[in-house]
Design a protein around this motif. Sequence first.
Motif, mmCIF file in Angstrom:
data_model
loop_
_atom_site.group_PDB
_atom_site.id
_atom_site.type_symbol
_atom_site.label_atom_id
_atom_site.label_comp_id
_atom_site.label_asym_id
_atom_site.label_seq_id
_atom_site.Cartn_x
_atom_site.Cartn_y
_atom_site.Cartn_z
ATOM 1 N N TRP A 71 5.889 16.019 -0.325
ATOM 2 C CA TRP A 71 6.758 14.950 0.147
ATOM 3 C C TRP A 71 8.101 15.547 0.515
ATOM 4 C CZ3 TRP A 71 11.271 12.820 -2.221
ATOM 5 C CH2 TRP A 71 11.745 11.662 -1.606
ATOM 6 N N ARG A 96 0.330 12.929 -1.547
ATOM 7 C CA ARG A 96 0.970 13.982 -2.346
ATOM 8 C C ARG A 96 -0.043 14.873 -3.062
ATOM 9 N NH1 ARG A 96 6.417 12.321 -5.332
ATOM 10 N NH2 ARG A 96 6.513 14.560 -5.456
ATOM 11 N N ARG A 97 -1.290 14.449 -3.155
ATOM 12 C CA ARG A 97 -2.319 15.327 -3.711
ATOM 13 C C ARG A 97 -2.616 16.478 -2.756
ATOM 14 N NH1 ARG A 97 -6.337 10.847 -4.503
ATOM 15 N NH2 ARG A 97 -7.661 12.310 -3.419
ATOM 16 N N ARG A 148 0.798 -1.226 0.000
ATOM 17 C CA ARG A 148 0.000 0.000 0.000
ATOM 18 C C ARG A 148 0.834 1.282 0.000
ATOM 19 N NH1 ARG A 148 -2.714 -3.807 2.863
ATOM 20 N NH2 ARG A 148 -1.672 -3.357 4.818
ATOM 21 N N LEU A 205 1.327 7.110 -0.623
ATOM 22 C CA LEU A 205 2.152 8.249 -1.019
ATOM 23 C C LEU A 205 1.480 9.061 -2.118
ATOM 24 C CD1 LEU A 205 4.732 9.914 -0.908
ATOM 25 C CD2 LEU A 205 5.771 8.270 -2.482
ATOM 26 N N LYS A 206 0.960 8.404 -3.124
ATOM 27 C CA LYS A 206 0.296 9.107 -4.223
ATOM 28 C C LYS A 206 -0.897 9.925 -3.720
ATOM 29 C CE LYS A 206 -1.781 8.344 -8.739
ATOM 30 N NZ LYS A 206 -2.148 7.365 -9.747
ATOM 31 N N THR A 207 -1.681 9.344 -2.832
ATOM 32 C CA THR A 207 -2.836 10.043 -2.280
ATOM 33 C C THR A 207 -2.398 11.231 -1.430
ATOM 34 O OG1 THR A 207 -4.136 8.024 -2.282
ATOM 35 C CG2 THR A 207 -4.873 9.778 -0.815
ATOM 36 N N ASN A 260 2.808 2.820 -2.209
ATOM 37 C CA ASN A 260 2.677 3.706 -3.366
ATOM 38 C C ASN A 260 1.326 4.406 -3.398
ATOM 39 O OD1 ASN A 260 5.253 3.221 -4.328
ATOM 40 N ND2 ASN A 260 4.605 1.500 -5.587
ATOM 41 N N LYS A 261 0.281 3.699 -3.050
ATOM 42 C CA LYS A 261 -1.051 4.295 -3.058
ATOM 43 C C LYS A 261 -1.190 5.358 -1.963
ATOM 44 C CE LYS A 261 -5.738 3.240 -4.010
ATOM 45 N NZ LYS A 261 -6.580 2.357 -4.716
#
Length: 87
Positions: free
Chosen positions: A27, A22-23, A13, A18-20, A15-16
């Motif tokens: 970072w 970063r919205r 989980r 971090l991606k969420t 990457n998911k």
Amino acid sequence: MYVILVYDVNVNRVNKVLKTARRYLTWVQNSVLEGELTEATYRALRNDLARIIDPEEDSVLFYILGNTKYTKRELLGIKKGGEEWIY
């Protein structure tokens, strides 16, 4: 409000999460993000992450600061991640 987010989640989980995150935040280092959020945006971030993580296995920690007036940030070693701390 100024928010520092620290997470320790299962590798499946990462990457998911971090991606969420970063919205909403910048970072700054492995598993660490920070930035200025409104109360509504903070709630949206929490809700988004709650749908991703497994509360029995993962941990997401929020440090919530009213503002950055009385805080100080120091770096020891190499700089990782995004932009400088925004006041």
